[in-house]
Design a protein around this motif. Structure first.
Motif, PDB file in Angstrom:
ATOM      1  N   THR A 192      48.532  46.342  50.999  1.00 54.40           N
ATOM      2  CA  THR A 192      47.884  45.503  50.595  1.00 54.40           C
ATOM      3  C   THR A 192      47.436  45.015  51.956  1.00 54.40           C
ATOM      4  OG1 THR A 192      49.346  44.258  50.433  1.00 54.40           O
ATOM      5  CG2 THR A 192      48.394  45.330  48.416  1.00 54.40           C
ATOM      6  N   LYS A 193      46.444  43.654  52.078  1.00 51.46           N
ATOM      7  CA  LYS A 193      46.958  43.433  53.350  1.00 51.46           C
ATOM      8  C   LYS A 193      47.713  42.679  54.042  1.00 51.46           C
ATOM      9  CE  LYS A 193      42.810  40.526  54.896  1.00 51.46           C
ATOM     10  NZ  LYS A 193      41.712  39.909  55.081  1.00 51.46           N
ATOM     11  N   THR A 194      48.884  42.302  53.741  1.00 53.05           N
ATOM     12  CA  THR A 194      49.159  41.886  53.931  1.00 53.05           C
ATOM     13  C   THR A 194      50.422  43.241  54.279  1.00 53.05           C
ATOM     14  OG1 THR A 194      50.437  41.452  51.647  1.00 53.05           O
ATOM     15  CG2 THR A 194      49.464  39.562  53.033  1.00 53.05           C
ATOM     16  N   SER A 195      50.627  43.887  53.627  1.00 53.21           N
ATOM     17  CA  SER A 195      51.855  45.549  53.628  1.00 53.21           C
ATOM     18  C   SER A 195      51.577  46.012  54.958  1.00 53.21           C
ATOM     19  CB  SER A 195      52.184  45.658  52.534  1.00 53.21           C
ATOM     20  OG  SER A 195      50.673  46.420  52.628  1.00 53.21           O
ATOM     21  N   GLY A 233      31.422  35.944  36.615  1.00 47.98           N
ATOM     22  CA  GLY A 233      31.941  36.301  37.536  1.00 47.98           C
ATOM     23  C   GLY A 233      32.037  36.055  38.298  1.00 47.98           C
ATOM     24  N   LEU A 234      32.166  34.719  38.495  1.00 48.70           N
ATOM     25  CA  LEU A 234      32.035  33.671  39.883  1.00 48.70           C
ATOM     26  C   LEU A 234      33.639  33.017  39.764  1.00 48.70           C
ATOM     27  CD1 LEU A 234      29.274  31.263  38.830  1.00 48.70           C
ATOM     28  CD2 LEU A 234      29.830  32.616  40.932  1.00 48.70           C
ATOM     29  N   ALA A 235      34.533  33.447  37.601  1.00 46.93           N
ATOM     30  CA  ALA A 235      36.025  33.322  38.027  1.00 46.93           C
ATOM     31  C   ALA A 235      36.616  34.234  38.304  1.00 46.93           C
ATOM     32  CB  ALA A 235      36.330  33.446  36.795  1.00 46.93           C
ATOM     33  N   LEU A 236      35.587  36.053  38.238  1.00 44.99           N
ATOM     34  CA  LEU A 236      36.319  36.626  38.575  1.00 44.99           C
ATOM     35  C   LEU A 236      36.173  36.773  40.505  1.00 44.99           C
ATOM     36  CD1 LEU A 236      37.643  39.886  38.200  1.00 44.99           C
ATOM     37  CD2 LEU A 236      35.392  40.797  37.568  1.00 44.99           C
ATOM     38  N   LEU A 237      34.955  36.905  40.979  1.00 47.65           N
ATOM     39  CA  LEU A 237      34.689  36.339  42.160  1.00 47.65           C
ATOM     40  C   LEU A 237      35.811  35.606  42.773  1.00 47.65           C
ATOM     41  CD1 LEU A 237      33.844  37.053  45.004  1.00 47.65           C
ATOM     42  CD2 LEU A 237      32.669  35.128  44.759  1.00 47.65           C
ATOM     43  N   ILE A 238      36.342  34.464  42.162  1.00 48.65           N
ATOM     44  CA  ILE A 238      37.570  34.080  42.870  1.00 48.65           C
ATOM     45  C   ILE A 238      39.105  34.594  42.690  1.00 48.65           C
ATOM     46  CG2 ILE A 238      38.799  31.785  42.851  1.00 48.65           C
ATOM     47  CD1 ILE A 238      36.176  30.284  41.907  1.00 48.65           C
ATOM     48  N   TYR A 239      39.082  34.645  41.969  1.00 48.00           N
ATOM     49  CA  TYR A 239      40.809  36.019  41.259  1.00 48.00           C
ATOM     50  C   TYR A 239      40.159  36.896  42.790  1.00 48.00           C
ATOM     51  CZ  TYR A 239      42.234  39.615  38.368  1.00 48.00           C
ATOM     52  OH  TYR A 239      43.067  40.589  37.972  1.00 48.00           O
ATOM     53  N   VAL A 240      39.344  37.635  42.583  1.00 48.08           N
ATOM     54  CA  VAL A 240      39.458  38.798  43.088  1.00 48.08           C
ATOM     55  C   VAL A 240      39.755  38.403  44.783  1.00 48.08           C
ATOM     56  CG1 VAL A 240      38.003  41.262  44.260  1.00 48.08           C
ATOM     57  CG2 VAL A 240      38.246  40.244  41.808  1.00 48.08           C
ATOM     58  N   ALA A 241      38.572  37.063  45.383  1.00 47.17           N
ATOM     59  CA  ALA A 241      38.774  36.948  46.624  1.00 47.17           C
ATOM     60  C   ALA A 241      40.380  36.490  47.009  1.00 47.17           C
ATOM     61  CB  ALA A 241      37.743  35.953  46.792  1.00 47.17           C
ATOM     62  N   LEU A 242      40.611  36.154  45.985  1.00 48.52           N
ATOM     63  CA  LEU A 242      42.057  35.726  46.361  1.00 48.52           C
ATOM     64  C   LEU A 242      43.588  36.766  45.802  1.00 48.52           C
ATOM     65  CD1 LEU A 242      42.348  32.371  45.318  1.00 48.52           C
ATOM     66  CD2 LEU A 242      41.791  32.600  47.239  1.00 48.52           C
ATOM     67  N   THR A 243      43.440  38.162  45.623  1.00 46.09           N
ATOM     68  CA  THR A 243      44.183  38.883  45.835  1.00 46.09           C
ATOM     69  C   THR A 243      44.449  39.338  46.464  1.00 46.09           C
ATOM     70  OG1 THR A 243      43.536  39.301  43.083  1.00 46.09           O
ATOM     71  CG2 THR A 243      44.537  40.797  44.580  1.00 46.09           C
ATOM     72  N   ASP A 244      45.601  39.791  47.167  1.00 44.94           N
ATOM     73  CA  ASP A 244      45.854  40.737  48.264  1.00 44.94           C
ATOM     74  C   ASP A 244      45.666  41.686  48.072  1.00 44.94           C
ATOM     75  OD1 ASP A 244      47.351  41.155  50.711  1.00 44.94           O
ATOM     76  OD2 ASP A 244      49.511  41.499  49.760  1.00 44.94           O
ATOM     77  N   HIS A 245      44.792  42.551  48.379  1.00 49.75           N
ATOM     78  CA  HIS A 245      43.843  43.720  48.909  1.00 49.75           C
ATOM     79  C   HIS A 245      43.093  44.095  50.234  1.00 49.75           C
ATOM     80  CE1 HIS A 245      40.319  41.821  47.813  1.00 49.75           C
ATOM     81  NE2 HIS A 245      40.846  41.942  46.581  1.00 49.75           N
ATOM     82  N   VAL A 265      40.533  44.122  50.823  1.00 54.57           N
ATOM     83  CA  VAL A 265      39.061  43.482  51.760  1.00 54.57           C
ATOM     84  C   VAL A 265      38.816  42.091  50.884  1.00 54.57           C
ATOM     85  CG1 VAL A 265      37.479  45.189  51.910  1.00 54.57           C
ATOM     86  CG2 VAL A 265      38.351  44.831  49.460  1.00 54.57           C
ATOM     87  N   ALA A 266      40.551  41.190  50.849  1.00 53.54           N
ATOM     88  CA  ALA A 266      40.885  40.647  50.027  1.00 53.54           C
ATOM     89  C   ALA A 266      40.151  38.752  51.647  1.00 53.54           C
ATOM     90  CB  ALA A 266      42.313  39.569  49.766  1.00 53.54           C
ATOM     91  N   VAL A 267      39.737  37.920  51.143  1.00 55.87           N
ATOM     92  CA  VAL A 267      38.835  36.693  52.059  1.00 55.87           C
ATOM     93  C   VAL A 267      40.074  35.823  51.877  1.00 55.87           C
ATOM     94  CG1 VAL A 267      37.886  34.585  51.959  1.00 55.87           C
ATOM     95  CG2 VAL A 267      37.250  36.422  50.048  1.00 55.87           C
ATOM     96  N   LYS A 268      40.982  36.095  51.086  1.00 51.26           N
ATOM     97  CA  LYS A 268      42.859  34.830  51.211  1.00 51.26           C
ATOM     98  C   LYS A 268      43.915  35.485  50.875  1.00 51.26           C
ATOM     99  CE  LYS A 268      44.958  31.185  52.902  1.00 51.26           C
ATOM    100  NZ  LYS A 268      45.406  31.025  54.175  1.00 51.26           N
ATOM    101  N   PRO A 269      44.677  36.369  51.487  1.00 54.02           N
ATOM    102  CA  PRO A 269      45.579  36.926  50.379  1.00 54.02           C
ATOM    103  C   PRO A 269      46.197  36.438  49.300  1.00 54.02           C
ATOM    104  CG  PRO A 269      45.870  37.867  52.167  1.00 54.02           C
ATOM    105  CD  PRO A 269      44.569  36.762  52.408  1.00 54.02           C
TER     106      PRO A 269
END
Length: 122
Positions: free
Chosen positions: A118-121, A43-55, A57-61
């Motif tokens: 996505t967030k950047t598009s 779950g923690l690994a997935l959280l980092i991966y999801v938070a850093l993906t460009d979508h 609701v990303a934290v940092k895309p």
């Protein structure tokens, strides 16, 4: 019209919900400590991966959304394969949780529009 009903934003929200389920449900269900620890690490690994993906609701895309889409099937496969490990296979509740989680994650991957906004598009 796109035949894939899950937008990048919805995919991100579902991923965050899946992370939350990995971090909470194994304890609520009373699964064994080794299984809970495995799910917590995943779950923690997935959280980092999801938070850093460009979508949206990303934290940092940082990870392009289509790249996320190429990695997700491996994650789903990993969850499916862990069903054969003794701590998952020998406990019915754990096995059902793992199979259900794998199915939800797999359906999410299959129904996602990997070319959506996505967030950047924007």
């Amino acid at each position: 019209m796109n035949a894939k009903p899950i937008s990048p934003k919805m995919h991100g929200l579902i991923d965050y919900a899946l992370v939350g389920s990995l971090l909470t449900l194994p304890s609520i269900l009373g699964l064994k400590k080794t299984v809970r620890n495995t799910y917590a690490a995943e779950g923690l690994a997935l959280l980092i991966y999801v938070a850093l993906t460009d979508h949206p609701v990303a934290v940092k895309p940082l990870i392009p959304f289509p790249v996320h889409g190429k990695i997700d099937p491996f994650n789903v496969g990993q969850f499916a394969l862990q069903s054969f490990l003794k701590p998952f296979r020998k406990d019915k509740k754990t096995l059902l949780f793992n199979l259900g989680f794998t199915a939800l994650a797999g359906i999410t991957v299959l129904l996602t529009d990997w070319n959506g906004p996505t967030k950047t598009s924007k």
